[in-house]
Design a protein around this motif. Sequence first.
Motif, short mmCIF file in Angstrom:
data_model
loop_
_atom_site.label_atom_id
_atom_site.label_comp_id
_atom_site.label_asym_id
_atom_site.label_seq_id
_atom_site.Cartn_x
_atom_site.Cartn_y
_atom_site.Cartn_z
N LEU A 299 45.28 -28.57 -31.96
CA LEU A 299 46.49 -28.11 -32.64
C LEU A 299 47.47 -27.46 -31.66
N TYR A 300 46.99 -26.52 -30.86
CA TYR A 300 47.88 -25.81 -29.95
C TYR A 300 48.41 -26.74 -28.86
N THR A 301 47.58 -27.64 -28.38
CA THR A 301 48.04 -28.56 -27.34
C THR A 301 49.08 -29.52 -27.88
N LYS A 302 48.86 -30.06 -29.07
CA LYS A 302 49.80 -31.01 -29.66
C LYS A 302 51.11 -30.33 -30.07
N GLU A 303 51.01 -29.18 -30.74
CA GLU A 303 52.20 -28.52 -31.25
C GLU A 303 53.13 -28.04 -30.14
N TYR A 304 52.57 -27.71 -28.99
CA TYR A 304 53.38 -27.19 -27.89
C TYR A 304 53.53 -28.19 -26.76
N GLY A 305 53.37 -29.46 -27.08
CA GLY A 305 53.69 -30.53 -26.13
C GLY A 305 52.79 -30.59 -24.92
N GLY A 306 51.57 -30.12 -25.06
CA GLY A 306 50.63 -30.19 -23.94
C GLY A 306 50.04 -31.58 -23.79
N ASP A 307 49.21 -31.72 -22.78
CA ASP A 307 48.60 -33.01 -22.46
C ASP A 307 47.25 -33.12 -23.16
N LEU A 308 47.23 -33.88 -24.24
CA LEU A 308 45.98 -34.06 -24.97
C LEU A 308 44.95 -34.86 -24.18
N TYR A 309 45.43 -35.58 -23.16
CA TYR A 309 44.51 -36.33 -22.31
C TYR A 309 44.06 -35.51 -21.10
N GLY A 310 44.44 -34.22 -21.07
CA GLY A 310 44.06 -33.37 -19.95
C GLY A 310 42.54 -33.24 -19.82
N SER A 311 42.11 -32.99 -18.60
CA SER A 311 40.67 -32.95 -18.32
C SER A 311 39.96 -31.80 -19.02
N SER A 312 40.72 -30.75 -19.43
CA SER A 312 40.09 -29.64 -20.15
C SER A 312 40.10 -29.85 -21.66
N VAL A 313 40.93 -30.77 -22.13
CA VAL A 313 41.12 -30.94 -23.58
C VAL A 313 40.43 -32.20 -24.10
N PHE A 314 40.75 -33.35 -23.49
CA PHE A 314 40.30 -34.63 -24.04
C PHE A 314 38.78 -34.74 -24.15
N PRO A 315 38.00 -34.36 -23.12
CA PRO A 315 36.54 -34.45 -23.28
C PRO A 315 36.01 -33.62 -24.44
N ALA A 316 36.61 -32.43 -24.66
CA ALA A 316 36.17 -31.60 -25.79
C ALA A 316 36.51 -32.27 -27.12
N LEU A 317 37.70 -32.89 -27.20
CA LEU A 317 38.11 -33.54 -28.44
C LEU A 317 37.18 -34.71 -28.77
N THR A 318 36.92 -35.55 -27.78
CA THR A 318 36.08 -36.72 -28.04
C THR A 318 34.63 -36.32 -28.29
N GLN A 319 34.18 -35.28 -27.63
CA GLN A 319 32.81 -34.81 -27.86
C GLN A 319 32.64 -34.34 -29.29
N SER A 320 33.58 -33.52 -29.79
CA SER A 320 33.47 -33.00 -31.15
C SER A 320 33.76 -34.08 -32.18
N ALA A 321 34.58 -35.06 -31.80
CA ALA A 321 34.89 -36.14 -32.74
C ALA A 321 33.78 -37.17 -32.82
N GLY A 322 32.72 -36.98 -32.04
CA GLY A 322 31.64 -37.97 -32.02
C GLY A 322 32.14 -39.27 -31.47
N GLY A 323 32.88 -39.19 -30.34
CA GLY A 323 33.61 -40.35 -29.83
C GLY A 323 32.76 -41.38 -29.13
N LYS A 324 31.48 -41.12 -28.86
CA LYS A 324 30.68 -42.08 -28.09
C LYS A 324 29.44 -42.51 -28.90
N THR A 325 29.26 -43.82 -28.93
CA THR A 325 28.08 -44.39 -29.60
C THR A 325 27.44 -45.42 -28.66
N ASP A 326 26.13 -45.38 -28.54
CA ASP A 326 25.40 -46.31 -27.66
C ASP A 326 24.47 -47.20 -28.48
N TRP A 327 24.38 -48.46 -28.05
CA TRP A 327 23.41 -49.39 -28.62
C TRP A 327 22.67 -50.07 -27.47
N ASN A 328 21.38 -50.07 -27.53
CA ASN A 328 20.59 -50.77 -26.53
C ASN A 328 20.37 -52.19 -27.01
#
Length: 524
Positions: free
Chosen positions: A178-207
């Motif tokens: 919210l704070y990054t988007k509302e104030y024009g920050g970089d959502l793809y920043g190295s401190s933000v994007f990994p946290a967003l994708t981690q909490s969003a369950g962004g990775k799924t693996d299939w063997n």
Amino acid sequence: MNRKNVVIGCMGILLLASTTAGFLVWRTYSNRNKELEEQLSRLQEQENYSVVDRMVSKQMEEIAYSQQQLSDERSQEAIRQKEIAEEMTVRSETERQNAIRAQAAAEASAQEALESAQMAEQQKKEAIVQRSHAEHARQVADTLNYRSLGRTLGTQSYAIYRSGDRELGNLLAYASYLYTKEYGGDLYGSSVFPALTQSAGGKTDWNIHHGSISDIDFMPDADRLFSVSLYGEIYHHELKGGTLNSKRVFSDKQYRFRDAFASTTGKGYFVSYTGHLVIVRQDYSTMVVELPGLTRPFKLEAVNDGRQLLIVGERNMALLDIATDRVISSRQLSFNVACCGRRDYKPLLFDSNGRMHLVNDMDHLTDEKVPVAGKVTSFASSKNVNLTAYGMSDGTIYLVDDGGKVNKLVGHLSRVTKMKFNGRRLYSSSYDGKLLFWMTSDSQIKPITLFQTGSWLTCFTFDNRKEFIWAGGLNGNISQYLISLPLIAQRLKGNVNRNLTKEEWDHYVGKGIPYRELKVNSEK
């Protein structure tokens, strides 16, 4: 007698003469008297007239005297009026001078008032500008503070989520978003994007595969994809509701598949290093086509609007007609092909001597020098942003703009296996197990790690909507990684089950930041 007669005659003459003379004298005196009488009469008349004239003159004199008195009185009055007029003139002149001075004073006052008003207006404008600058400075400071807060919350979220407290990690990740988007920050920043994708369950693996996955390709019109391995496996996958339904459609360990291509006709084409092409039809039936004369073919490139398929080997290439699935032409090459890419919608071949060759058609290749030094193992270009990227065997990526400026990107530790552009974002995979992306619009381009595995990453691709990245590696796993920010935000919001407590807010967000609810009560 004569004498007497003469005397008598003389006497008579004298008498006559005397008589005549007397008569003449009398006549003369008579006339004279008459004239005198007439003259006297006239004089008397004149005297009478004179008396009348004198009387008239006296009356006129009296009238003139009266008029003179009146004239004198009028003259005196005129003199008094003149004096009054002169006095009024002097007074009027004095008043006029006073009026002129008053007007001048009024004009001076008006000018002073105008200057004061202009000065006040200028001061007002300056005050507005200063206030605007102050407001802008405050907004900039607030923006920078809140952007920094977004990064801090992202870092805290990532660490707390990995420590096991997923609920708090999700809350902080959503606050970071919210704070990054509302104030024009970089959502793809190295401190933000990994946290967003981690909490969003962004990775799924299939063997899926038993061996190293060499390529993945999506069907053009559906959520279906093919994957192939170096151990002769071809799988067809269909994603439904988060579940990946996989079907093995071909398996023969004698084949070493290097590339896959899903055509608009619904068929899949898979080239083997052994000199074979396997075709999978829509009904999953397969056909193996030998490629005589091709030395270790390893790449498939669509040409001529997808109607034909260029099959590239290390020393030669062939052209396949998709409608008939037959090779219609081939040619030998005077160089060894080390890697392939696409530029200007045409295949681009890299040799081992620092040259690259653009395939305009089977008989016309354009030879150029590679603008960077080293062994090229991967290539990507974007006509929309006029950028080309060269991935090297040592993990270096060289980004070249249309003016020839070269930017060296350092992030991978070993061979770059695949690169793709999505807008101004460049994605890359490597044998170091990292899938990175780079914001090429930044002044300092730094890598952001999407994920890292314990084995080589050999390939990746986007889904048709470019919401996910699908990657394959040495261990046979297929990984799906969420990259769509709208979907990430949607998942983050869905993961928020409560609001931060006041104590949590003060500790993680800060006492100086106004409290806000992260979970909005729909009943309000």
